[in-house]
Design an enzyme around this catalytic site. Structure first.
Site, PDB file in Angstrom:
ATOM      1  N   THR A 155       2.198  -5.164   4.929  1.00 45.58           N
ATOM      2  CA  THR A 155       1.208  -6.183   4.573  1.00 45.58           C
ATOM      3  C   THR A 155       1.678  -6.853   3.292  1.00 45.58           C
ATOM      4  O   THR A 155       1.749  -6.202   2.244  1.00 45.58           O
ATOM      5  CB  THR A 155      -0.173  -5.553   4.335  1.00 45.58           C
ATOM      6  N   LYS A 208      -4.215 -10.433   8.539  1.00 41.80           N
ATOM      7  CA  LYS A 208      -4.309  -9.104   7.922  1.00 41.80           C
ATOM      8  C   LYS A 208      -5.074  -9.125   6.604  1.00 41.80           C
ATOM      9  O   LYS A 208      -5.905  -8.253   6.338  1.00 41.80           O
ATOM     10  CB  LYS A 208      -2.896  -8.550   7.718  1.00 41.80           C
ATOM     11  N   LYS A 225      -3.918  -4.153  -3.744  1.00 39.42           N
ATOM     12  CA  LYS A 225      -2.857  -5.152  -3.508  1.00 39.42           C
ATOM     13  C   LYS A 225      -3.322  -6.192  -2.479  1.00 39.42           C
ATOM     14  O   LYS A 225      -3.202  -7.392  -2.688  1.00 39.42           O
ATOM     15  CB  LYS A 225      -1.600  -4.434  -2.995  1.00 39.42           C
TER      16      LYS A 225
HETATM   17  P1  NAD Z   1       3.686   4.045   1.751  1.00 37.04           P
HETATM   18  O1  NAD Z   1       3.819   3.748   0.304  1.00 37.04           O
HETATM   19  O2  NAD Z   1       3.208   5.394   2.194  1.00 37.04           O
HETATM   20  O3  NAD Z   1       5.076   3.765   2.508  1.00 37.04           O
HETATM   21  C1  NAD Z   1       6.016   2.816   2.114  1.00 37.04           C
HETATM   22  C2  NAD Z   1       7.368   3.483   2.140  1.00 37.04           C
HETATM   23  O4  NAD Z   1       8.375   2.513   1.814  1.00 37.04           O
HETATM   24  C3  NAD Z   1       7.500   4.614   1.125  1.00 37.04           C
HETATM   25  O5  NAD Z   1       7.847   5.819   1.758  1.00 37.04           O
HETATM   26  C4  NAD Z   1       8.585   4.117   0.174  1.00 37.04           C
HETATM   27  O6  NAD Z   1       9.387   5.161  -0.341  1.00 37.04           O
HETATM   28  C5  NAD Z   1       9.373   3.193   1.092  1.00 37.04           C
HETATM   29  N1  NAD Z   1      10.193   2.226   0.362  1.00 37.04           N
HETATM   30  C6  NAD Z   1       9.855   1.472  -0.713  1.00 37.04           C
HETATM   31  N2  NAD Z   1      10.902   0.714  -1.089  1.00 37.04           N
HETATM   32  C7  NAD Z   1      11.901   0.992  -0.229  1.00 37.04           C
HETATM   33  C8  NAD Z   1      13.242   0.529  -0.111  1.00 37.04           C
HETATM   34  N3  NAD Z   1      13.758  -0.368  -0.960  1.00 37.04           N
HETATM   35  N4  NAD Z   1      14.010   1.029   0.888  1.00 37.04           N
HETATM   36  C9  NAD Z   1      13.505   1.959   1.748  1.00 37.04           C
HETATM   37  N5  NAD Z   1      12.246   2.447   1.674  1.00 37.04           N
HETATM   38  C10 NAD Z   1      11.454   1.966   0.699  1.00 37.04           C
HETATM   39  O7  NAD Z   1       2.738   2.914   2.334  1.00 37.04           O
HETATM   40  P2  NAD Z   1       2.004   2.902   3.764  1.00 37.04           P
HETATM   41  O8  NAD Z   1       0.625   3.416   3.601  1.00 37.04           O
HETATM   42  O9  NAD Z   1       2.917   3.479   4.787  1.00 37.04           O
HETATM   43  O10 NAD Z   1       1.866   1.325   3.956  1.00 37.04           O
HETATM   44  C11 NAD Z   1       2.984   0.509   4.278  1.00 37.04           C
HETATM   45  C12 NAD Z   1       2.481  -0.914   4.468  1.00 37.04           C
HETATM   46  O11 NAD Z   1       1.517  -0.940   5.528  1.00 37.04           O
HETATM   47  C13 NAD Z   1       1.779  -1.488   3.220  1.00 37.04           C
HETATM   48  O12 NAD Z   1       2.072  -2.840   3.107  1.00 37.04           O
HETATM   49  C14 NAD Z   1       0.311  -1.262   3.526  1.00 37.04           C
HETATM   50  O13 NAD Z   1      -0.509  -2.190   2.855  1.00 37.04           O
HETATM   51  C15 NAD Z   1       0.285  -1.440   5.033  1.00 37.04           C
HETATM   52  N6  NAD Z   1      -0.781  -0.725   5.766  1.00 37.04           N
HETATM   53  C16 NAD Z   1      -1.096   0.557   5.456  1.00 37.04           C
HETATM   54  C17 NAD Z   1      -2.108   1.191   6.170  1.00 37.04           C
HETATM   55  C18 NAD Z   1      -2.528   2.618   5.868  1.00 37.04           C
HETATM   56  O14 NAD Z   1      -3.574   3.047   6.360  1.00 37.04           O
HETATM   57  N7  NAD Z   1      -1.738   3.382   5.122  1.00 37.04           N
HETATM   58  C19 NAD Z   1      -2.793   0.515   7.184  1.00 37.04           C
HETATM   59  C20 NAD Z   1      -2.409  -0.780   7.501  1.00 37.04           C
HETATM   60  C21 NAD Z   1      -1.393  -1.399   6.778  1.00 37.04           C
END
Ligand code: NAD
Length: 299
Positions: free
Chosen positions: A96, A171, A246
């Protein structure tokens, strides 16, 4: 069956990649966090040595990263996806992020001959694990059709929202509604408790009444009524309050830029800002229940 590079194996990416493995796809995944890489291996994926190897592994690359800056870095950096993906690869960003970054990265991808989609999701970690996510997709009709089978391995509802950036637009509106409804549900439970009404009783009534919504029936912020909800495990995420903040900032920026009236969205952004400043950023966003309770009791 396809070979798919998957970058970003956090709360959402890990179960999404696991579902692709279950659907017989080969996954070459990478995350900067070692524990996330280990989880992929446990789930049957191959750990790539870095973004370049994951990007070059197959004809599809999926990313699930925290926010716009990470998406820019992972796609546009010297060791990024655009520099290493196979010619003509399909690129799908499920993070997102802001609409502007989504459009800018898609334009740079197109300039290099890649088809790209913004495909953010709704459904949370529960939906990611169950393979029941909703995908809201921005990009061309042709690219959407090409991506649909792989998205179907991770989600149940897959909607083409419009051109590049349209998925992100949907979103941020969804999450602004979700944040406001989560706070409203928390306030209802907090007031019921003060008035001596048990949480389960309020849930049984409201979950079949006019206040019914996903924040209550899918992700109840008080422990008990919805066993899979983060409230039953100390508000471990799930979806972090920091990520919700965010998204609320993104929707407020968009509201400011377009002149849309979003007073509840603004109030939700303020409350999540206070919650994050008070140390709640790493908790699930439904943890704002505890914060409202503390505020009410004057602690
Ligand atoms: P998260 O922080 O758990 O996962 C993100 C991952 O990206 C982390 O493991 C981090 O180490 C990795 N990362 C960051 N920079 C990186 C790089 N340069 N190279 C490789 N890996 C890298 O977040 P999440 O909860 O999995 O959410 C991910 C996205 O999905 C966000 O944008 C969030 O807003 C969206 N989202 C989350 C949910 C939820 O319920 N968690 C629901 C819908 C949407």
């Amino acid at each position: 069956m396809a070979t798919i590079g998957f970058i970003g194996l956090g709360n959402m990416g890990a179960p999404m990649a696991a579902n692709l493995v279950k659907a017989q796809h080969h996954i070459a995944g990478f995350d900067i966090v070692a524990a996330a890489r280990d989880m992929l291996a446990e789930n049957g994926g191959h750990i790539a040595s870095g973004v370049p190897e994951a990007a070059a592994a197959g004809d599809i690359v999926i990313t699930m990263l925290p926010a716009g800056p990470q998406v820019r870095e992972v796609y546009l950096g010297p060791d990024g996806v655009l520099a290493h993906a196979r010619p003509g690869a399909l690129l799908i960003d499920c993070s997102t992020i802001d609409v502007e970054t989504a459009r800018a990265v898609a334009a740079q991808a197109a300039a290099k001959g890649f088809a790209m989609l913004d495909a953010p999701v709704s459904g949370g970690t529960i939906g990611a694990a169950a393979g029941t996510l909703t995908f809201m997709v921005g990009g061309t009709v042709e690219t959407f059709a090409r991506a649909r089978p792989v998205l179907a391995a991770m989600g149940r509802t897959i909607v083409h929202a419009g051109p590049a950036g349209a998925g992100q637009t949907a979103k941020i509106c969804n999450n602004m509604i979700l944040a406001a409804s989560m706070i409203a549900v928390c306030e209802g439970f907090a007031l019921a408790e003060k008035l001596g009404l048990p949480a389960q009783t309020l849930f049984d009534i409201c979950s079949t009444s006019t206040s019914q919504c996903w924040a209550m029936t899918g992700y109840c912020p008080v422990p008990g009524p919805v066993p899979a909800a983060p409230s039953n495990r100390g508000y471990a995420p799930g979806f972090t309050a920091a990520n919700m903040l965010k998204d609320l900032r993104l929707s407020q920026q968009a509201a400011g830029a377009t002149g849309a009236a979003t007073p509840l969205g603004a109030a939700a952004a303020n409350l999540y800002q206070i919650y994050v400043d008070a140390g709640g950023g790493a908790s699930d966003f439904s943890g704002i229940m505890q914060f409202l309770n503390r505020t009410q009791s004057g602690q």
